[in-house]
Design a protein around this motif. Structure first.
Motif, mmCIF file in Angstrom:
data_model
loop_
_atom_site.group_PDB
_atom_site.id
_atom_site.type_symbol
_atom_site.label_atom_id
_atom_site.label_comp_id
_atom_site.label_asym_id
_atom_site.label_seq_id
_atom_site.Cartn_x
_atom_site.Cartn_y
_atom_site.Cartn_z
ATOM 1 N N VAL A 173 14.006 12.707 -16.391
ATOM 2 C CA VAL A 173 13.344 12.530 -15.098
ATOM 3 C C VAL A 173 14.254 13.084 -14.008
ATOM 4 C CG1 VAL A 173 12.409 10.839 -13.459
ATOM 5 C CG2 VAL A 173 12.250 10.396 -15.907
ATOM 6 N N CYS A 174 13.688 13.887 -13.134
ATOM 7 C CA CYS A 174 14.422 14.406 -11.972
ATOM 8 C C CYS A 174 15.761 15.023 -12.357
ATOM 9 C CB CYS A 174 14.629 13.312 -10.928
ATOM 10 S SG CYS A 174 13.089 12.636 -10.277
ATOM 11 N N GLY A 175 15.786 15.763 -13.438
ATOM 12 C CA GLY A 175 16.980 16.492 -13.824
ATOM 13 C C GLY A 175 18.023 15.708 -14.601
ATOM 14 N N LYS A 176 17.696 14.476 -15.001
ATOM 15 C CA LYS A 176 18.667 13.737 -15.807
ATOM 16 C C LYS A 176 17.973 12.831 -16.823
ATOM 17 C CE LYS A 176 19.564 10.106 -12.398
ATOM 18 N NZ LYS A 176 20.598 9.388 -11.680
ATOM 19 N N ASN A 177 18.707 12.522 -17.892
ATOM 20 C CA ASN A 177 18.204 11.607 -18.906
ATOM 21 C C ASN A 177 18.388 10.170 -18.433
ATOM 22 O OD1 ASN A 177 17.216 13.104 -21.176
ATOM 23 N ND2 ASN A 177 19.308 13.813 -21.486
ATOM 24 N N MET A 178 17.329 9.375 -18.590
ATOM 25 C CA MET A 178 17.392 7.973 -18.172
ATOM 26 C C MET A 178 16.823 7.102 -19.290
ATOM 27 S SD MET A 178 16.130 8.365 -14.232
ATOM 28 C CE MET A 178 16.564 6.707 -13.777
ATOM 29 N N TYR A 179 17.290 5.856 -19.361
ATOM 30 C CA TYR A 179 16.755 4.921 -20.337
ATOM 31 C C TYR A 179 15.356 4.486 -19.903
ATOM 32 C CZ TYR A 179 21.330 4.560 -22.510
ATOM 33 O OH TYR A 179 22.502 4.839 -23.156
ATOM 34 N N LEU A 180 14.411 4.585 -20.818
ATOM 35 C CA LEU A 180 13.017 4.271 -20.515
ATOM 36 C C LEU A 180 12.841 2.804 -20.105
ATOM 37 C CD1 LEU A 180 10.156 5.332 -20.368
ATOM 38 C CD2 LEU A 180 9.900 4.820 -22.799
ATOM 39 N N HIS A 181 13.559 1.878 -20.747
ATOM 40 C CA HIS A 181 13.379 0.467 -20.403
ATOM 41 C C HIS A 181 13.802 0.176 -18.960
ATOM 42 C CE1 HIS A 181 17.573 0.500 -21.882
ATOM 43 N NE2 HIS A 181 17.774 -0.574 -21.143
ATOM 44 N N ARG A 182 14.791 0.894 -18.457
ATOM 45 C CA ARG A 182 15.224 0.690 -17.075
ATOM 46 C C ARG A 182 14.165 1.191 -16.089
ATOM 47 N NH1 ARG A 182 19.842 -1.537 -16.795
ATOM 48 N NH2 ARG A 182 20.141 -1.124 -14.600
ATOM 49 N N ILE A 183 13.536 2.310 -16.423
ATOM 50 C CA ILE A 183 12.469 2.856 -15.560
ATOM 51 C C ILE A 183 11.280 1.897 -15.540
ATOM 52 C CG2 ILE A 183 10.791 4.723 -15.319
ATOM 53 C CD1 ILE A 183 12.961 6.571 -16.601
ATOM 54 N N ILE A 184 10.866 1.442 -16.705
ATOM 55 C CA ILE A 184 9.710 0.532 -16.801
ATOM 56 C C ILE A 184 9.992 -0.754 -16.026
ATOM 57 C CG2 ILE A 184 8.411 -0.939 -18.404
ATOM 58 C CD1 ILE A 184 8.693 1.419 -20.448
ATOM 59 N N TYR A 185 11.164 -1.339 -16.238
ATOM 60 C CA TYR A 185 11.488 -2.598 -15.567
ATOM 61 C C TYR A 185 11.484 -2.418 -14.051
ATOM 62 C CZ TYR A 185 13.442 -7.186 -14.820
ATOM 63 O OH TYR A 185 13.618 -8.481 -14.415
ATOM 64 N N GLN A 186 12.089 -1.337 -13.586
ATOM 65 C CA GLN A 186 12.153 -1.093 -12.138
ATOM 66 C C GLN A 186 10.767 -0.845 -11.556
ATOM 67 O OE1 GLN A 186 14.739 2.090 -10.940
ATOM 68 N NE2 GLN A 186 14.276 1.838 -8.781
ATOM 69 N N LEU A 187 9.930 -0.066 -12.228
ATOM 70 C CA LEU A 187 8.590 0.227 -11.721
ATOM 71 C C LEU A 187 7.732 -1.035 -11.611
ATOM 72 C CD1 LEU A 187 7.695 3.545 -13.571
ATOM 73 C CD2 LEU A 187 8.005 3.232 -11.107
ATOM 74 N N ILE A 188 7.835 -1.909 -12.585
ATOM 75 C CA ILE A 188 6.978 -3.093 -12.600
ATOM 76 C C ILE A 188 7.536 -4.227 -11.743
ATOM 77 C CG2 ILE A 188 5.999 -4.882 -14.100
ATOM 78 C CD1 ILE A 188 5.599 -2.631 -16.170
ATOM 79 N N SER A 189 8.839 -4.456 -11.795
ATOM 80 C CA SER A 189 9.418 -5.593 -11.064
ATOM 81 C C SER A 189 9.906 -5.219 -9.671
ATOM 82 C CB SER A 189 10.587 -6.186 -11.852
ATOM 83 O OG SER A 189 11.707 -5.318 -11.778
ATOM 84 N N GLY A 190 10.217 -3.935 -9.457
ATOM 85 C CA GLY A 190 10.793 -3.502 -8.187
ATOM 86 C C GLY A 190 12.283 -3.797 -8.095
#
Length: 153
Positions: A26-43
């Motif tokens: 994402v956006c030029g770098k590898n990120m852990y999917l669980h961190r993206i999901i948690y942030q998107l849903i919980s803020g």
């Protein structure tokens, strides 16, 4: 691990064989999917996110929780439990008795000494649940499976 998505549902991210986590570019770098999901849903952007089931590829929001570093370490499954084959149960060389204890943060919690491995394991499981609650799941489940495998319960 035994989690798999419902039939017909797509799974995103590349599974990292060495860690079991899924990563996504994402956006030029590898990120852990669980961190993206948690942030998107919980803020929220926590320092540590725990996979409740212990399955690092299961990134459903109901399997993710915000924890501190110590709580995150409690839910880790160690590849090799003690020489007895059970978590928290150690056989003494001197008298062949099973000593039962575990650590919570830096405190050693002693459960007791037992002549029978089954009694030792069940006492460990009971005390671990009492002290660690939901963070005891992976070790207690492992111990129960091992008792069943050996025909002790």
């Amino acid at each position: 691990m035994d989690w798999s998505p419902p039939a017909g549902e797509k799974v995103y991210g590349t599974l990292q064989k060495d860690t079991g986590y899924r990563k996504i570019y994402v956006c030029g770098k590898n990120m852990y999917l669980h961190r993206i999901i948690y942030q998107l849903i919980s803020g929220d952007i926590p320092n540590h996110i725990d996979h409740i089931s212990g399955d690092r590829s299961d990134n459903r929001i109901e399997n993710l929780r915000n924890v501190d570093q110590c709580e995150n370490m409690l839910n880790l499954t160690v590849k090799q439990p003690s020489f007895t084959g059970f978590y928290g149960v150690y056989k003494t060389k001197q008298d062949g008795v099973f000593r039962v204890f575990f650590k919570k943060r830096k405190e050693t919690i002693t459960v007791g000494r037992f002549r029978c491995v089954k009694s030792a394991v069940l006492a460990y499981n009971e005390r671990l649940i009492e002290v660690l609650g939901e963070f005891s799941r992976s070790k207690v489940d492992f111990n129960i499976r091992e008792l069943k495998r050996r025909g002790l319960i």
